[in-house]
Design an enzyme around this catalytic site. Structure first.
Site, PDB file in Angstrom:
ATOM      1  CG  ASP A 112       1.545   0.438  11.581  1.00 48.08           C
ATOM      2  OD1 ASP A 112       0.822   1.202  12.249  1.00 48.08           O
ATOM      3  OD2 ASP A 112       1.453   0.336  10.347  1.00 48.08           O
ATOM      4  CG  ASP A 121      -0.363  -0.274   2.503  1.00 51.34           C
ATOM      5  OD1 ASP A 121       0.863  -0.475   2.567  1.00 51.34           O
ATOM      6  OD2 ASP A 121      -1.109  -0.319   3.502  1.00 51.34           O
TER       7      ASP A 121
END
Length: 733
Positions: free
Chosen positions: A450, A72
């Site tokens: 993350d 992505d």
């Protein structure tokens, strides 16, 4: 050694129609603004092992061992079967084209194995640039580029759908591209130019548009993501002549079939399988289904393995959608589908050998080996089967070779039971902080979005300790080392069990702060330790004032004079000195009492601009460098009382320091910036009087303005934080 940055968000202009063509040779890009480094640099990833969302995997139907992978935000890759690793294909994308590192879709030509196509564009927002299509005749070794006049959204909702790009099954020169907000595009010259074509469903400015394109025989099917799922509002269309589109009769309706996510065609049985969900995902799905269409007769059948809506063993709602689907090219009626967003009972891959009449969950007997990427143990927990499973592929030459992507890795199996990451070569972390300690086993500590903080005892293998634990962070917001006591490190970040921790062994092991300010849980920000590790300064942006601790975070006191929204940076020599730059007023504040009080010093430094980096020179008290992006680079040698602009630099985004060149008295200075027109990676061995560009046009990695650090023990080695290609490190050759 403390540095800090705030992120940059480019605004790339764009309008709406069809395409300018740009030819990219094997080394694409502009001419360098500074002379290249003598002998050049060798660039590699510091291995972490995946760490990002795998949004698509595509095996070539005609070539054994050939596959492509998309992400992505981190570009595309080709599988090298001989080396058992993925090869990055889009590292040539430069600073100005940062929005093109997100891959919306990819396509291969079954009749021409060397052809591959990528549709690029990370965001479809007004501030992002338009998308582009790359086309290659040599499996991605070289590319030609066509700039589109529409926006794509590889890092937006629906990014796991697809593929939205397709080579027409009747004509290899014809390609189709489904967009989110601009309908259907068609090319009749192998992607060199694109035209909008008529499509029965009207696009919207906020919808999903076309979610998938798939060939079934000589017909092309298109999924539509903006239907509400009710009868009379179709979401699956087809064309048999390449000119007219019609709604597929009898298609399923209802919330569980609102968004067609992915589709796969079994050429043996002439059946098209479609996975559905009530939202595009990867988040937000709570219902879904799987249906198949007998293409010849038009009969639909529901073949959903397990319907969402039940309860788990602990009473939680078992809500989820369906994501990936792939058929076995060698065995009729054999296929796999994946659940998605199944947080309570954990996602799985179901397999059927009878056309969906019966299913087996591959999760139930799965055995995982994550020794190659230990962070997948998530702080000591056993690896789960996965989440965000929308990329799912089945090797057309090996019926037992299944791969699926998650939000962190790509898992693969060769026997339908034993699974391991098949991620070698893929690095997708968004790097926020970098430290290269002057002593100790690790040459690098990294802080990421993350996946928190990692301790890199080797650059060529995923850190054996995985993510820093006690506590485990999602996104890292701060990382700082005591310059005069490098065994002492502190970190901050987003976590469920505390937002700060300290280490006295260089980052190998951590202890959580015994206490933290109330604001830390909702707005953890950058943190700094002074030179000897006796004082911590923690900032929470505009959410509150700065705080100070002298006992490893057991107690905290508010620092009233610390400018709200500023970032603490410690002097590398004098423990009593600390600094903070206030972007609201463009003022450098300094403390000479170990952070108890701060007073204003130099003023008028780019007031009102929130994007900057303040860096200090190792071993030099009071030597400050202020990167103010296109407003240039400023330097102080008197602790911030005065600054002078560095004339050799037109723009500076991030700055770091490494071991001095032989015979030089000052550390090597590394910068992402520009001396004239090209934004690149530079090194100076003479205190920024002159610069040498050390990256090249094949190694640009999009936006790299977050952080950079030289190695204090190895001259010439530099570490660069990328936004989607992990940590890149370069060494002279």
């Amino acid at each position: 050694m403390s540095t800090y940055h705030l992120s940059r968000r480019s605004v790339l202009a764009g309008t709406a129609a069809v395409a300018a063509v740009v030819s990219l040779p094997s080394i694409p890009g502009r001419a360098a603004a500074a002379p290249p480094a003598k002998g050049g640099y060798r660039w590699r990833n510091a291995v972490q092992g995946g760490t990002g969302f795998i949004s698509g995997v595509l095996f070539h139907p005609s070539v054994k061992g050939l596959a492509y992978l998309r992400t992505d935000i981190g570009g595309a890759y080709r599988w090298d079967d001989r080396k058992d690793r993925w090869i990055p294909l889009t590292d040539h994308i430069g600073w100005d084209d940062w929005n093109l590192l997100g891959v919306e879709a990819m396509a291969v030509d079954p009749a021409h194995p060397d052809r591959v196509y990528l549709a690029l564009g990370t965001y479809a927002q007004s501030w992002a640039g338009n998308g582009a299509v790359l086309r290659s005749e040599d499996r991605g070794a070289t590319w030609q580029r066509t700039d589109l006049t529409v926006k794509l959204g590889a890092n937006e909702d629906g990014r796991g759908c697809g593929e939205r790009l397709l080579v027409d099954p009747r004509d290899s020169d014809t390609l189709w591209l489904g967009t989110r907000h601009d309908g259907l595009l068609k090319s009749t010259d192998r992607g060199a130019s694109w035209q909008a074509v008529s499509f029965p469903a009207a696009p919207s400015a906020t919808g999903q548009g076309i979610t998938l394109l798939v060939a079934a025989g000589r017909s092309v099917y298109a999924g539509w993501g903006d239907s509400d799922g009710t009868t009379g509002k179709p979401n699956l269309y087809r064309t048999s002549d390449g000119a007219t589109w019609e709604a597929v009769p009898g298609q399923p309706s209802g919330a569980a079939a609102r968004v067609p996510v992915r589709a796969a065609y079994d050429r043996h049985t002439r059946e098209l399988y479609v996975t559905y969900a009530n939202a595009p995902g990867p988040n937000g799905q709570s219902d879904g289904s799987v249906h198949k269409l007998r293409v010849g007769g038009g009969k639909w059948s529901e073949v959903t393995p397990v319907k969402p809506g039940g309860t788990t063993a602990d009473g939680s709602a078992d809500s989820f959608g369906y994501g990936g689907v792939a058929v076995d090219a060698r065995r009729p009626g054999t296929l796999v589908v994946s659940t998605n967003n199944r947080w309570a009972d954990i996602d799985t891959v179901f397999r059927s050998t009878d056309g969906g009449r019966t299913w087996t969950s591959l999760k139930d007997r799965a055995v995982f080996d994550v020794s190659e990427t230990p962070y997948l143990n998530w702080g000591g927990d056993k690896p789960k089967f996965g989440w965000w499973i929308q990329a799912l592929a089945l090797d057309p030459y090996d019926s037992r070779h299944v791969v699926y992507g998650t939000g962190a890795t790509l898992y693969g199996t060769r026997d339908l039971r034993h699974w391991a990451p098949q991620i070698r070569g893929v690095e997708e972390a968004s790097i926020r902080q970098l430290i290269s300690p002057p002593t100790g086993a690790a040459h690098l500590l990294s802080g990421s979005g993350d996946i928190g903080v990692m301790y890199h005892e080797r650059l060529t293998a995923s850190p054996s300790r995985g993510m820093a634990s006690n506590p485990v962070f999602g996104t890292s917001t701060g990382l700082s080392l005591a310059a005069a006591k490098p065994s002492y490190v502190v970190r901050a970040g987003w976590g469920d069990h505390g937002n700060g921790a300290w280490s006295d062994d260089g980052g190998k092991t951590w202890a959580p702060f015994e206490a933290q300010p109330d604001v830390a849980k909702s707005a953890p920000g950058p943190i700094a330790t002074n030179a000897d590790g006796s004082v911590l300064l923690w900032s929470f942006g505009t959410a509150g004032p700065g705080y100070r601790s002298t006992d490893n975070g057991a107690t905290w006191a508010e620092v009233a004079s610390f400018p709200k929204g500023a970032v603490p940076v410690a002097d590398p020599v004098d423990p009593a000195r600390c600094y903070a730059f206030d972007t609201t007023t463009g003022t450098l504040h300094a403390s000479t009492d170990s952070g108890r009080t701060f007073t204003a010093r130099a003023t008028g430094l780019n007031a009102g601009d929130t994007e900057f980096q303040l860096a200090v020179t190792p071993g030099r008290s009071g030597h400050l460098w202020l990167s103010l992006k296109w407003n240039g680079l400023y330097r102080s040698t008197d602790g911030g009382a005065t600054f002078s602009k560095v004339s050799s630099c037109r723009a500076s985004y991030t700055l770091g320091f490494g071991k001095a060149a032989e015979g030089a008295a000052y550390p090597a200075v590394y910068m992402v910036g520009s001396t004239e027109t090209v934004t690149a990676v530079y090194r100076s061995d003479d205190e920024a009087k002159t610069w040498t560009r050390i990256n090249d046009d094949r190694h640009q990695w999009g936006w790299i303005g977050a952080c950079i650090a030289g190695d204090p023990r190895v001259y010439g080695r530099v570490y660069i934080g990328t936004n989607g290609r992990g940590v890149q490190y370069g060494e002279p050759v």
